[in-house]
Design a protein around this motif. Structure first.
Motif, PDB file in Angstrom:
ATOM      1  N   PHE A   1       1.352  15.041   5.941  1.00  0.00           N
ATOM      2  CA  PHE A   1       2.140  13.912   5.435  1.00  0.00           C
ATOM      3  C   PHE A   1       1.487  13.207   4.259  1.00  0.00           C
ATOM      4  N   LEU A   2       0.280  13.583   3.907  1.00  0.00           N
ATOM      5  CA  LEU A   2      -0.394  12.932   2.795  1.00  0.00           C
ATOM      6  C   LEU A   2       0.402  13.000   1.492  1.00  0.00           C
ATOM      7  N   PRO A   3       1.038  14.129   1.162  1.00  0.00           N
ATOM      8  CA  PRO A   3       1.838  14.148  -0.069  1.00  0.00           C
ATOM      9  C   PRO A   3       2.961  13.108  -0.079  1.00  0.00           C
ATOM     10  N   LEU A   4       3.562  12.832   1.091  1.00  0.00           N
ATOM     11  CA  LEU A   4       4.636  11.831   1.155  1.00  0.00           C
ATOM     12  C   LEU A   4       4.068  10.420   1.110  1.00  0.00           C
ATOM     13  N   LEU A   5       2.892  10.232   1.695  1.00  0.00           N
ATOM     14  CA  LEU A   5       2.228   8.927   1.618  1.00  0.00           C
ATOM     15  C   LEU A   5       1.818   8.610   0.184  1.00  0.00           C
ATOM     16  N   ARG A   6       1.428   9.616  -0.554  1.00  0.00           N
ATOM     17  CA  ARG A   6       1.000   9.389  -1.944  1.00  0.00           C
ATOM     18  C   ARG A   6       2.143   8.883  -2.818  1.00  0.00           C
ATOM     19  N   ARG A   7       3.374   9.088  -2.393  1.00  0.00           N
ATOM     20  CA  ARG A   7       4.520   8.611  -3.165  1.00  0.00           C
ATOM     21  C   ARG A   7       4.814   7.131  -2.919  1.00  0.00           C
ATOM     22  N   SER A   8       4.156   6.553  -1.932  1.00  0.00           N
ATOM     23  CA  SER A   8       4.354   5.141  -1.620  1.00  0.00           C
ATOM     24  C   SER A   8       3.563   4.264  -2.583  1.00  0.00           C
ATOM     25  N   GLU A   9       4.076   3.086  -2.836  1.00  0.00           N
ATOM     26  CA  GLU A   9       3.348   2.136  -3.671  1.00  0.00           C
ATOM     27  C   GLU A   9       2.194   1.491  -2.913  1.00  0.00           C
ATOM     28  N   ARG A  10       2.321   1.419  -1.572  1.00  0.00           N
ATOM     29  CA  ARG A  10       1.271   0.779  -0.766  1.00  0.00           C
ATOM     30  C   ARG A  10       1.073   1.593   0.516  1.00  0.00           C
ATOM     31  N   PRO A  11       0.521   2.787   0.393  1.00  0.00           N
ATOM     32  CA  PRO A  11       0.393   3.657   1.557  1.00  0.00           C
ATOM     33  C   PRO A  11      -0.643   3.147   2.555  1.00  0.00           C
ATOM     34  N   CYS A  12      -0.361   3.400   3.816  1.00  0.00           N
ATOM     35  CA  CYS A  12      -1.242   2.931   4.882  1.00  0.00           C
ATOM     36  C   CYS A  12      -1.310   3.972   5.991  1.00  0.00           C
ATOM     37  N   ILE A  13      -2.508   4.233   6.480  1.00  0.00           N
ATOM     38  CA  ILE A  13      -2.736   5.106   7.632  1.00  0.00           C
ATOM     39  C   ILE A  13      -3.463   4.293   8.694  1.00  0.00           C
ATOM     40  N   ILE A  14      -2.897   4.258   9.892  1.00  0.00           N
ATOM     41  CA  ILE A  14      -3.531   3.563  11.011  1.00  0.00           C
ATOM     42  C   ILE A  14      -3.766   4.568  12.133  1.00  0.00           C
TER      43      ILE A  14
ATOM     44  N   GLY B   1      -5.815   3.459  -3.523  1.00  0.00           N
ATOM     45  CA  GLY B   1      -4.827   2.448  -3.155  1.00  0.00           C
ATOM     46  C   GLY B   1      -4.366   2.487  -1.715  1.00  0.00           C
ATOM     47  N   PHE B   2      -4.948   3.355  -0.915  1.00  0.00           N
ATOM     48  CA  PHE B   2      -4.572   3.445   0.496  1.00  0.00           C
ATOM     49  C   PHE B   2      -5.277   2.367   1.309  1.00  0.00           C
ATOM     50  N   ALA B   3      -4.596   1.889   2.327  1.00  0.00           N
ATOM     51  CA  ALA B   3      -5.236   1.140   3.401  1.00  0.00           C
ATOM     52  C   ALA B   3      -5.394   2.107   4.566  1.00  0.00           C
ATOM     53  N   VAL B   4      -6.612   2.255   5.056  1.00  0.00           N
ATOM     54  CA  VAL B   4      -6.893   3.165   6.176  1.00  0.00           C
ATOM     55  C   VAL B   4      -7.641   2.375   7.243  1.00  0.00           C
TER      56      VAL B   4
ATOM     57  N   GLY C   1       3.054  -5.617  22.959  1.00  0.00           N
ATOM     58  CA  GLY C   1       3.814  -6.233  21.876  1.00  0.00           C
ATOM     59  C   GLY C   1       2.919  -6.991  20.916  1.00  0.00           C
ATOM     60  N   ASP C   2       1.895  -7.649  21.445  1.00  0.00           N
ATOM     61  CA  ASP C   2       0.957  -8.371  20.582  1.00  0.00           C
ATOM     62  C   ASP C   2       0.180  -7.397  19.695  1.00  0.00           C
ATOM     63  N   THR C   3      -0.249  -6.286  20.297  1.00  0.00           N
ATOM     64  CA  THR C   3      -0.956  -5.277  19.504  1.00  0.00           C
ATOM     65  C   THR C   3      -0.044  -4.695  18.433  1.00  0.00           C
ATOM     66  N   ALA C   4       1.204  -4.438  18.793  1.00  0.00           N
ATOM     67  CA  ALA C   4       2.161  -3.882  17.824  1.00  0.00           C
ATOM     68  C   ALA C   4       2.342  -4.821  16.636  1.00  0.00           C
ATOM     69  N   ILE C   5       2.436  -6.104  16.897  1.00  0.00           N
ATOM     70  CA  ILE C   5       2.570  -7.079  15.811  1.00  0.00           C
ATOM     71  C   ILE C   5       1.339  -7.033  14.923  1.00  0.00           C
ATOM     72  N   GLY C   6       0.165  -6.902  15.545  1.00  0.00           N
ATOM     73  CA  GLY C   6      -1.059  -6.797  14.767  1.00  0.00           C
ATOM     74  C   GLY C   6      -1.077  -5.570  13.882  1.00  0.00           C
ATOM     75  N   LEU C   7      -0.611  -4.443  14.391  1.00  0.00           N
ATOM     76  CA  LEU C   7      -0.565  -3.219  13.588  1.00  0.00           C
ATOM     77  C   LEU C   7       0.351  -3.402  12.380  1.00  0.00           C
ATOM     78  N   LEU C   8       1.473  -4.060  12.583  1.00  0.00           N
ATOM     79  CA  LEU C   8       2.403  -4.269  11.475  1.00  0.00           C
ATOM     80  C   LEU C   8       1.832  -5.249  10.453  1.00  0.00           C
ATOM     81  N   ASN C   9       1.085  -6.248  10.916  1.00  0.00           N
ATOM     82  CA  ASN C   9       0.428  -7.150   9.968  1.00  0.00           C
ATOM     83  C   ASN C   9      -0.550  -6.390   9.077  1.00  0.00           C
ATOM     84  N   LEU C  10      -1.225  -5.401   9.658  1.00  0.00           N
ATOM     85  CA  LEU C  10      -2.127  -4.560   8.865  1.00  0.00           C
ATOM     86  C   LEU C  10      -1.332  -3.691   7.891  1.00  0.00           C
TER      87      LEU C  10
END
Length: 235
Positions: free
Chosen positions: A124-137, A178-181, A203-212
């Protein structure tokens, strides 16, 4: 503007909670499930409440051909992925002492908990590279930290320790691009893996992941592992 967020292991536990919170945040979610042919009634209310935002996709991270097929399907339909959350994982052989351990259980753990995320990023890295703000968690665990070693759960702990190092390697390579990892300890939460006695709410953890993922929280990049709140953890 909503992001395209791909979540593995999305049918239950933290993955399911993250799907729910991401939809509430206005994102488009690609939910990876191990068997698309099974009934997934747990998603129906989400589909009705957030029409057009949720797509289920066949995705067993142990099967590279399925990852390739998923990548091709996502590319054809959406073109890009902004956030990849490697959540799928297993916890097995908990009651086994080292002398009793079947090495096949170690291999299974490494296959899902380490090789699965590696293959996901690989394809999926090629598709992530097309993002303006790619993130891998990557969802890891303090069980894989040197400072938290507790002398059991060898398959799980070793696989999560290796995942943490893989995350560090990715960050070194991709952060300058430009990736956040992030390598995240989700906490002891009430999921099928964590058990009902766990004190934390997924749910609290999920919110934290989305904040990242949304970069509302930006932790120090040099941290080996962080909590879902972005706090650095000792390794």
């Amino acid at each position: 503007m909503g992001m395209n967020i791909l979540i593995t292991g999305a049918s239950k536990g933290l993955g399911f909670s993250t799907v729910s919170e991401a939809l509430k945040g206005g994102h488009h979610v690609i939910a990876g499930v191990r068997n698309l042919q099974q009934s997934h009634e747990q998603f129906e209310a989400m589909r009705q409440e957030h029409p057009g935002q949720l797509e289920l996709i066949q995705l067993d991270v142990n099967v590279e051909s399925e990852i390739i097929a998923a990548k091709n399907a996502v590319e054809r339909r959406w073109g890009t992925v902004d956030v990849l959350i490697n959540n799928a994982g297993i916890l097995i052989a908990r009651d086994k002492k080292l002398e009793q351990l079947d090495m096949a259980e170690v291999e299974r753990s490494m296959m899902t908990n380490l090789y699965g995320p590696m293959k996901m990023v690989k394809h999926f890295l090629p598709l992530l590279r097309r993002s303006e703000r790619p993130c891998i968690i990557n969802i890891s665990s303090e069980a894989g930290c040197f400072t938290a070693a507790y002398g059991r759960d060898y398959p799980y702990a070793l696989s999560k320790s290796a995942l943490s190092f893989f995350s560090a390697q990715l960050r070194k390579e991709l952060a300058p691009q430009g990736f956040a990892v992030y390598n995240v300890h989700p906490g002891w939460i009430r999921t099928p893996m964590g058990g009902e006695q766990a004190p934390g709410d997924p749910g609290d953890t999920a919110i934290g992941l989305l904040n990242l993922a949304e970069r509302k929280v930006v932790p120090a990049q040099e941290s080996w592992m962080i909590t879902h709140k972005g706090e650095p953890m000792p390794y």
